[in-house]
Design an enzyme around this catalytic site. Structure first.
Site, PDB file in Angstrom:
ATOM      1  CD  GLU A 293      -1.833  -2.364   1.617  1.00  0.00           C
ATOM      2  OE1 GLU A 293      -0.819  -2.722   2.061  1.00  0.00           O
ATOM      3  OE2 GLU A 293      -3.239  -2.807   1.549  1.00  0.00           O
ATOM      4  CB  SER A 294       1.361   3.986  -0.543  1.00  0.00           C
ATOM      5  OG  SER A 294       0.058   4.145  -1.023  1.00  0.00           O
TER       6      SER A 294
ATOM      7  CB  CYS B 258      -3.398   4.097  -0.134  1.00  0.00           C
ATOM      8  SG  CYS B 258      -2.831   2.545  -0.867  1.00  0.00           S
TER       9      CYS B 258
ATOM     10  CB  SER C 151       3.079   1.470  -6.600  1.00  0.00           C
ATOM     11  OG  SER C 151       1.710   1.259  -5.942  1.00  0.00           O
TER      12      SER C 151
ATOM     13  CG  HIS D 284       1.169   5.368  -5.053  1.00  0.00           C
ATOM     14  ND1 HIS D 284       1.809   4.163  -4.804  1.00  0.00           N
ATOM     15  CD2 HIS D 284       1.708   6.316  -4.454  1.00  0.00           C
ATOM     16  CE1 HIS D 284       3.023   4.310  -4.217  1.00  0.00           C
ATOM     17  NE2 HIS D 284       3.314   5.412  -3.968  1.00  0.00           N
TER      18      HIS D 284
END
Lengths: 365, 365
Positions: free
Chosen positions: A74-75, A89, A231, A244
């Site tokens: 996540e990111s 995120c 990403s 992203h």
């Protein structure tokens, strides 16, 4: 929208600057061009422990001359000698990782925080978040346990807005420091199609989308998610950018963030807008007192952005003690037409002020 | 502080502009220099009905060439041909009076709202307020029933802040329109002593305090409350200023507001600060696109305010479609020393960020 499929692309962003040992400060020298190990000496297992707490993990790593760059589930995460940037995120729990970051920094000899910044845009679905991210007030209360910082909501209460918490300190640097973030929504479907899993590799997506041309020569490492999502982190000398992409139509979101130093960010902003073609976007610019263009509202030319087909709906300039922050919200001309139609429909539905005539005032709830 | 004695000096402020009948607009002419009756034709009984709904009443009235001015039991009311300004403090219910204002305007032939502004600073004691004033979100929801406006919180979430709701329309005027408000707290005790009932008349208080010198020649009418508190309205041609004083030490508050047109507001601001000697103050400046000094941040010289012994803690500039709004927060040098000591104590009490080291993250509530 099927709630099971929903994904919150909008990130929580934490940037912590630790005070370098005195001997290493050279006036005018960029603090990220430091050969000292500093935070980069934190062992990989500790880094993974920090990310565990935030509920995400490393997908890919690149170790540059001055920076360790991680693409996450996540990111992203960037670690320089004295600064750590963690951006996550989805429903990650970013702030509970902060105590682990501070502990890990202390264990490599960095025991003083110079300044910290926590920011995010208003979530698409705040109710899906976990403590302490369910509300900005909750996040502020969490941070106020440890810090004596300042908390600013920027933008509209009944519209797009962005939140910032910072210690409002003077960083121990004598060179310019600027961060530019562009947060895009309602994106063009054709532009978004590039970020679905296909026969292309992630690297090919980077090249064909135009992302590779934003900063020619930057080292880019990227990840293409299955069935969709993308990403990338780019490292060039002491600077980074990160992108992203959440391409799904119902909740499309793309973020672009960089700390590259420029006298004028307009060409870069126009390039990013041209790649992703958002219906709407927010931009925020942080500029310290050494920025070459003065305060943050001079970082780009608004007329040129308008000339590229966007209308400005909001702009706020927030002066900090030693820096300034700009928040702007724009809508593409095409999307403005759609919003105007929606507003017209909304005005048909709600009584409007004319209903105030001959309408008794509503009673208490 | 005895809660029975508490009084919320901080006002709610509503300003509504009605669209003049087309024939009466003369480009360049100030809309308040209009011989038309407009809103001034609303009968006194209707005005009293509006104030009843807001839970306040008229104490004193003055009818100028272009404006009717009322000193109220809780603050002030100004009515010009096409604009009404209602400002009420305490636990008044300002917004429920809005439908009655619109109805009364319609009954004198003004059926279109050009723009409206609702604003207030964060209350000292929000929990003492009644619906719909218990929270800015509640106020926004109330207004969103009727309007498609924009709502901005300015300032700090964890500190001094000010709220604005406006339709964000372009007023049908071609001349400058500026409003300056100064909202002062932690006021000097000697300065405040003048506003307790004594052997002096209200008029003598106006003269001896220096209020009469702010705009020489203005017609001022005032009221001195028993045992303390003071309100005055000043009318000069098409312009006004209004001052309200809550002198009690535990919750001292003074507001100054004017729409007078100046190229530089610094001398007036310094005069007001010199009269009341606040420990802290917020200032907000609304300036439309015709203001002679450009955007609202150029309305006064910040260096001169700092030279008069105040430190700026916050400044935000909010760009509207056809106007700009500045919010600033300042603390006197004396009060800054007190606050620094309080901050030091607070930092002793709370664990501070060093406690992050070797402290597990707090669990969910």
């Amino acid at each position: 929208m099927d709630n099971n499929d929903f994904f919150e692309g909008q990130e929580k962003l934490l940037e912590v600057w630790f005070k370098p040992p005195n001997s290493t400060i050279t006036p005018g020298k960029h603090p990220h061009r430091d050969d000292a190990q500093g935070l980069r000496a934190i062992p990989r297992a500790r880094v993974e422990g920090i990310l565990d707490e935030a509920k995400c993990c490393i997908l890919d790593a690149f170790h540059g001359d001055f920076m360790d760059s991680y693409v996450l589930s996540e990111s992203s995460l960037f670690i320089t000698a004295y600064r750590i940037i963690l951006k996550t995120c989805g429903t990650t729990r970013l702030l509970p990782a902060l105590p682990l970051i501070v502990q890990a920094a202390a264990d490599v000899g960095l025991t003083e925080i110079d300044d910290m910044f926590f920011s995010r845009r208003e979530f698409i679905a705040p109710h899906t978040q976990e403590f302490p991210h369910r509300d900005f007030r909750e996040e502020v209360a969490y941070l106020d346990q440890y810090f004596d910082g300042v908390a600013y909501p920027l933008g509209r209460l009944n519209g797009d807005r962005w939140y910032l918490y910072t210690l409002n300190n003077q960083l121990h640097i004598t060179c310019p420091d600027v961060t530019v973030e562009i947060m895009m929504t309602s994106l063009d479907r054709t532009a978004m199609n590039a970020f679905y899993k296909s026969t292309l590799t992630a690297r090919e997506v980077t090249q064909q989308s135009g992302i590779a041309d934003i900063v020619p020569g930057a080292h880019i490492h990227e990840f293409l998610f299955d069935p969709c999502g993308y990403s990338c982190n780019a490292v060039f000398g002491e600077f980074y950018f990160t992108i992203h992409v959440t391409p799904q139509e119902e909740f499309s979101y793309v973020s672009f963030e960089t700390d590259v130093l420029k006298e004028d960010y307009t060409p870069m902003i126009l390039k990013v807008l041209d790649i992703f073609k958002p219906g709407k976007f927010s931009i925020n610019v942080f500029a310290n007192e050494h920025a070459p263009f003065g305060n943050a509202q001079n970082a780009f030319n608004i007329q040129q952005v308008q000339g590229a087909g966007f209308q400005r709906h909001d702009q706020q300039l927030c002066c900090l003690a030693h820096a300034s922050v700009l928040f702007g919200h724009f809508t593409s001309n095409t999307h403005t037409a759609i919003e105007d139609a929606e507003q017209h429909q909304r005005r048909q539905r709600v009584p409007g002020y004319k209903a105030l005539v001959a309408t008794p005032p509503p009673a208490a709830a």
